[in-house]
Design a protein around this motif. Structure first.
Motif, PDB file in Angstrom:
ATOM      1  N   ASP A  58       0.832  -1.207   0.000  1.00  0.00           N
ATOM      2  CA  ASP A  58       0.000   0.000   0.000  1.00  0.00           C
ATOM      3  C   ASP A  58       0.867   1.258   0.000  1.00  0.00           C
ATOM      4  N   GLU A  59       1.917   1.238   0.810  1.00  0.00           N
ATOM      5  CA  GLU A  59       2.794   2.413   0.870  1.00  0.00           C
ATOM      6  C   GLU A  59       3.541   2.594  -0.447  1.00  0.00           C
TER       7      GLU A  59
ATOM      8  N   ALA B  51       4.396  -5.084 -14.349  1.00  0.00           N
ATOM      9  CA  ALA B  51       5.040  -6.379 -14.116  1.00  0.00           C
ATOM     10  C   ALA B  51       5.905  -6.337 -12.865  1.00  0.00           C
ATOM     11  N   ALA B  52       6.577  -5.218 -12.634  1.00  0.00           N
ATOM     12  CA  ALA B  52       7.416  -5.078 -11.446  1.00  0.00           C
ATOM     13  C   ALA B  52       6.558  -5.070 -10.171  1.00  0.00           C
ATOM     14  N   LEU B  53       5.432  -4.392 -10.208  1.00  0.00           N
ATOM     15  CA  LEU B  53       4.517  -4.386  -9.054  1.00  0.00           C
ATOM     16  C   LEU B  53       3.987  -5.782  -8.770  1.00  0.00           C
TER      17      LEU B  53
ATOM     18  N   LEU C 275       0.858  -7.293  -6.765  1.00  0.00           N
ATOM     19  CA  LEU C 275      -0.242  -6.405  -7.138  1.00  0.00           C
ATOM     20  C   LEU C 275      -0.594  -6.574  -8.609  1.00  0.00           C
ATOM     21  N   ALA C 276      -1.868  -6.594  -8.915  1.00  0.00           N
ATOM     22  CA  ALA C 276      -2.321  -6.676 -10.301  1.00  0.00           C
ATOM     23  C   ALA C 276      -2.955  -5.343 -10.679  1.00  0.00           C
TER      24      ALA C 276
ATOM     25  N   GLU D 281      -5.686   1.691 -15.477  1.00  0.00           N
ATOM     26  CA  GLU D 281      -5.849   2.190 -14.112  1.00  0.00           C
ATOM     27  C   GLU D 281      -4.529   2.540 -13.439  1.00  0.00           C
ATOM     28  N   MET D 282      -3.423   2.435 -14.170  1.00  0.00           N
ATOM     29  CA  MET D 282      -2.122   2.757 -13.579  1.00  0.00           C
ATOM     30  C   MET D 282      -2.065   4.226 -13.185  1.00  0.00           C
TER      31      MET D 282
END
Length: 938
Positions: free
Chosen positions: A154-155, A260-262, A268-269, A274-275
């Protein structure tokens, strides 16, 4: 004859690509360089004859032997070799000198392309190995460091949402190459990339090599130097080319990399649509009128119209592709009720206009019908007028243009949402999401266009227009002088743009030479005089017009925090701030502060102003966004992007940042999709790193960015020492400017036809009216690079004489990012400099006393700085810990030297009276070659 790129076996080629360390990973680069050199030799023999080729080889070998003797400590032998080469050049006719300089310049053109291809190759290698996280400045690596430091998902997303980076393209005259030459470079780069494919049949390798040598031949037969100075319109087109070459395609790839890194680091998807929006783009090309009389209101309109046309052409292609590919049938799957309702509303509009609609076209393909309507609205937005009523496009021409990018995006989101709930998520992600992302980024305007003018011009306009107001007359009074008339007409142009469909096209008005609150208020007064609503208006989507003070001199940087405090606490201005979301942008000038105070003081004063401005902003409840006016060279704020962004003061960065991308830097960073993606990723990763500071959360964290009191005191002391030395040695010594005019090719900027803007603001050359670009240009071409290092050695040496001084500087070199960035940039510039060659330029100064006094001062400070840098870094030679860059410079220098010899000789002949078009063209050719060799102009 087999292709130069044919391997013994393809397994070897794959091993090179997969190599992680050692010489093997450099083998492909050496092969490209060697092969391109052989092909160039073949072209030279064919096009210019064996005699020229042999002269090229003789000069090249002499330069290599000189460098080897110099490196081995045989200085007398090196000097003898240099003098012999000078005599050889003196005997050459102008035509030969010109052809030789072209030959060496072309070698560097090809070497630069080989190195660029190798950067792309190594990036691919990291992707294949899955080791991309280890690459400095990667998103994945930064997120991994954050996760290891205990930063949760989240952070991490909160930090990411704060980031908004805007590269701003400028047309400063530092790009020597013509547009046609840039096109040929790109083609050669594409051939090199194709030659890397594994495996490739021998016949294809030979065919590619044939195309490559044909392109090199075509490049040789092309004028590399402009015959006339480019118009602003030419610069506008060159800037826009990079969107089609790389940026449009790069954007979805980059965001997919972030997504992809997230996913890999935090699970996280996040889909593209929505990025968080991380990037925007800006431009000064066609809006920057500071010192450029050719940027008129009409040119500004042209820049905006051209950008919009390029963007709408791109949207046209993308929507056409979606229409072709999105063939889902209602007989197979339904569409959403919302999409059906919007499509019905479009059909009703068409039927009320009395036009036939689809008939049997796409009878069951509702998505295609809807996208055809979207396409029709885009055509209307672009001003397309259908002739007759026989085509489907003509039948749909009654649909209205899009009034805003938001309307366009909403239509696309209806398609996405319908696909997502009707088993078409994969189609949405591949066809619709990239376009939504692009619309969010580019709107209907492509990029924001900044308007810039000098504060002095505004003051003069206010004096002349003080008795006139916008409502008194339909036209600007005729008795205003040309500059004042232009200011008012410019404001009217801004008002005209803001009344159109994309009022966000112009958001910022940059004030060069800002020194006071009055400079900001003057712009507000003049804007209102021209009919501009400076306050933001959410209802109309107009962000308003924010004046952006540009603080450039050392004194102005020091005064900037108090100027802004006064401004931000004024009741009337606070209301404007509220309309801008309580945000203020301030620009910091790297080039002019360097010219005004030298490298060390400029670096430190920008850092201090940066930090103090954020402190004042917090006190005043303002969110500060800084605009960094960085150039391409170290002396103008250039240097590695990641390192410079991370070196920002701790707790003095909110995530929003704008950075100028100037001249030749555009080609280096945006000439290819892979390069553009890497450059933009570096900016995002560095910004995330500078915000989250994961190093600071680790128990044994290094380079946290924290500035210890002792380090700050050391920087303060060294800056003051360097500033005093720089002022006394450079600014207050009238002989330096005289030496600069005589001992460098600064006056030849006019003949090189580099850009539309004059090199000085007005009158004779002085430190006040000389622009930073020619200042750096002259010192760079003459191989002295003074702006990048002068004063650093004097300050370091003085500090190291204090007890514990050297130890403290070594601590800073290990831990403090700003100091590391400073030292590494100075080190790189010094590695490119050559005082032996510089002495030849100094010989152009006929007054021996003047020459010896100024060049002696330069040489002494260079040697002092070299000793200090080696002491602080603990190295035995420059760039000892960066062997890739060291090898590149060592390989290049012997090839740059012959062009410097030729340039000096041609300058000598010109000053002796041989001022002919042939000599001027040949000098411009040497400028081109030296720029290519050093990888920057100024």
């Amino acid at each position: 004859m087999p292709s130069l790129w044919k391997p013994e076996n393809w397994a070897e080629r794959l091993a090179e690509l997969e190599a992680r360390t050692g010489d093997l990973k450099e083998v492909p680069l050496r092969r490209d360089v060697r092969s391109l050199g052989m092909l160039l030799g073949e072209v030279l023999r064919e096009q210019a004859g064996d005699a020229l080729f042999e002269k090229v080889e003789a000069l090249r070998q002499a330069a290599i032997r000189r460098r080897e003797a110099q490196a081995g400590g045989s200085l007398s032998e090196a000097d003898q070799l240099l003098q012999k080469a000078v005599l050889d050049v003196k005997a050459m006719p102008v035509e030969t000198a010109y052809a030789l300089s072209r030959a060496f310049a072309f070698y560097f053109e090809l070497i630069n392309l080989a190195e660029t291809n190798h950067r792309k190759r190594r990036r691919l290698s990291l992707q294949l190995s899955g080791d991309k996280a280890a690459q400095r400045g990667s998103i994945r690596g930064t997120l991994r460091a954050m996760r290891k430091a205990g930063i949760g998902a989240d952070e991490a997303m909160e930090w990411l949402r704060k980031i908004f980076i805007v590269p701003v393209f400028t047309a400063h005259p530092t790009e020597i190459a013509r547009r046609s030459v840039l096109t040929k470079r790109r083609r050669i780069g594409e051939f090199l990339e194709k030659l890397d494919r594994i495996p490739t049949p021998e016949e294809q390798l030979e065919a590619l090599e044939a195309e490559l040598i044909a392109e090199i031949t075509a490049l040789w037969q092309t004028d590399e130097v402009r015959s006339s100075r480019p118009q602003v319109g030419d610069e506008i087109k060159m800037g826009l080319d990079y969107y089609e070459v790389s940026i449009f395609e790069t954007l979805p790839l980059l965001y997919r990399e972030v997504a992809a890194a997230l996913r890999s680091e935090y699970g996280l998807a996040v889909n593209l649509a929505e990025m968080p929006l991380l990037l925007g783009f800006g431009s000064w090309i066609g809006g920057d009128r500071d010192g450029n009389p050719f940027v008129t209101p009409e040119v500004t309109r042209e820049a905006i119209a051209d950008a919009r046309a390029r963007l709408l052409e791109f949207y046209d292609r993308q929507t056409q592709q979606i229409i072709d590919l999105l063939t889902t049938s209602a007989q197979q799957l339904p569409v959403s009720a919302e999409l059906k309702a919007r499509l019905d509303s479009y059909l009703q509009q068409l039927q009320s206009a009395g036009d036939p609609v689809f008939g049997h076209h796409f009878e069951f393909e509702q998505y295609r019908r809807f996208m055809v309507c979207v396409h029709a609205r885009l055509l209307a937005t672009a001003g397309y007028e259908a002739e007759g009523a026989v085509t489907l496009e003509a039948a749909l021409s009654a649909l209205p243009a899009y009034a805003s990018a938001h309307e366009f995006e909403q239509d696309l989101r209806l398609v996405r949402e319908s696909l997502a709930v009707n088993k078409g998520l994969r189609l949405a992600e591949t066809l619709i999401d990239p376009l939504i992302l692009q619309v969010r980024t580019f709107g209907l305007h492509l990029h924001t266009l900044d308007v810039r003018q000098h504060a002095r011009v505004h003051s003069k306009t206010l004096e002349e227009a003080s008795a006139w107001c916008a409502g008194d007359a339909a036209t600007v009074p005729g008795d205003l002088n040309a500059a004042s008339h232009d200011v008012i007409e410019t404001m009217r142009t801004i008002a005209e743009v803001k009344a159109g469909p994309s009022p966000e096209t112009i958001r910022q008005y940059v004030i060069s030479g800002a020194t006071s609150v009055e400079d900001v208020l003057a712009v507000l007064w003049l804007a209102r005089l021209g009919g501009v609503n400076v306050a933001g208006n959410p209802e109309t989507g107009d962000p308003g017009l924010m004046p952006v003070p540009l603080f450039e001199s050392i004194e102005d940087l020091r005064n900037a925090p108090e100027v802004c405090r006064t401004l931000w606490t004024m009741p009337a201005y606070k209301k404007l701030l509220e309309s801008w979301g309580n945000t203020q942008e301030v620009m910091l000038g790297y080039s002019d502060s360097n010219k005004d105070g030298g490298m060390l003081t400029s670096t430190w004063e920008i850092f201090r102003a940066h930090r103090a401005l954020h402190e004042v902003a917090r006190e005043c409840g303002v969110t500060l966004r800084l605009f960094h006016g960085r150039g391409g060279t170290v002396g103008r704020g250039g240097g590695p992007t990641h390192r410079s962004i991370y070196a920002q003061p701790v707790n003095a960065f909110e995530g929003g940042i704008r950075i100028t991308e100037q001249g030749e830097v555009l080609n280096f960073k945006y000439s290819d999709v892979v390069l553009a993606e890497r450059n933009l990723e570096l900016m995002i990763a560095a910004s995330l790193d500078a915000l989250a500071r994961p190093n600071a959360r680790l128990a044994n964290g290094h380079q946290t960015g924290v500035l210890l009191p002792d380090w700050e005191a050391a920087f303060d002391e060294m800056s003051e020492t360097a500033y005093g030395f720089y002022k006394a040695s450079i600014l207050e010594d009238p002989e330096v400017l005289e030496y600069f005019e005589l001992g460098t090719p600064v006056s030849e900027l006019e003949h090189a036809k580099l850009g539309s803007r004059p090199s000085r603001r007005s009158g004779r050359m002085s430190f006040e009216n000389l622009r930073a670009i020619p200042w750096v240009f002259g010192w760079t071409q003459s191989r002295q690079l003074i702006p990048a290092w002068f004063g650093v050695g004097h300050a370091f040496e003085a500090y190291m004489q204090k007890p514990g001084g050297l130890e403290r500087l070594r601590e800073m070199m290990a831990e403090f990012p700003l100091f590391i960035d400073l030292v590494r940039n100075v080190e790189m510039a010094m590695a490119k400099a050559d005082l032996g060659i510089a002495a030849l330029y100094a010989s152009l100064v006929e007054d021996a006393g003047l020459r010896e006094r100024v060049f002696g001062k330069v040489k002494a400070e260079f040697e002092r700085t070299l000793a200090a840098i080696l002491a602080v870094t603990g190295q035995k030679e420059l760039l000892q810990t960066n062997q890739v860059l060291a090898r590149s410079i060592k390989v290049r220098n012997p090839y740059v030297d012959p062009m410097s010899l030729i340039q000096v000789e041609l300058l000598r002949r010109k000053r002796a009276g041989e001022d002919t078009p042939e000599v001027n063209r040949a000098i411009a050719g040497t400028i081109n070659g030296i720029s290519a060799g050093l990888r920057n102009t100024g």
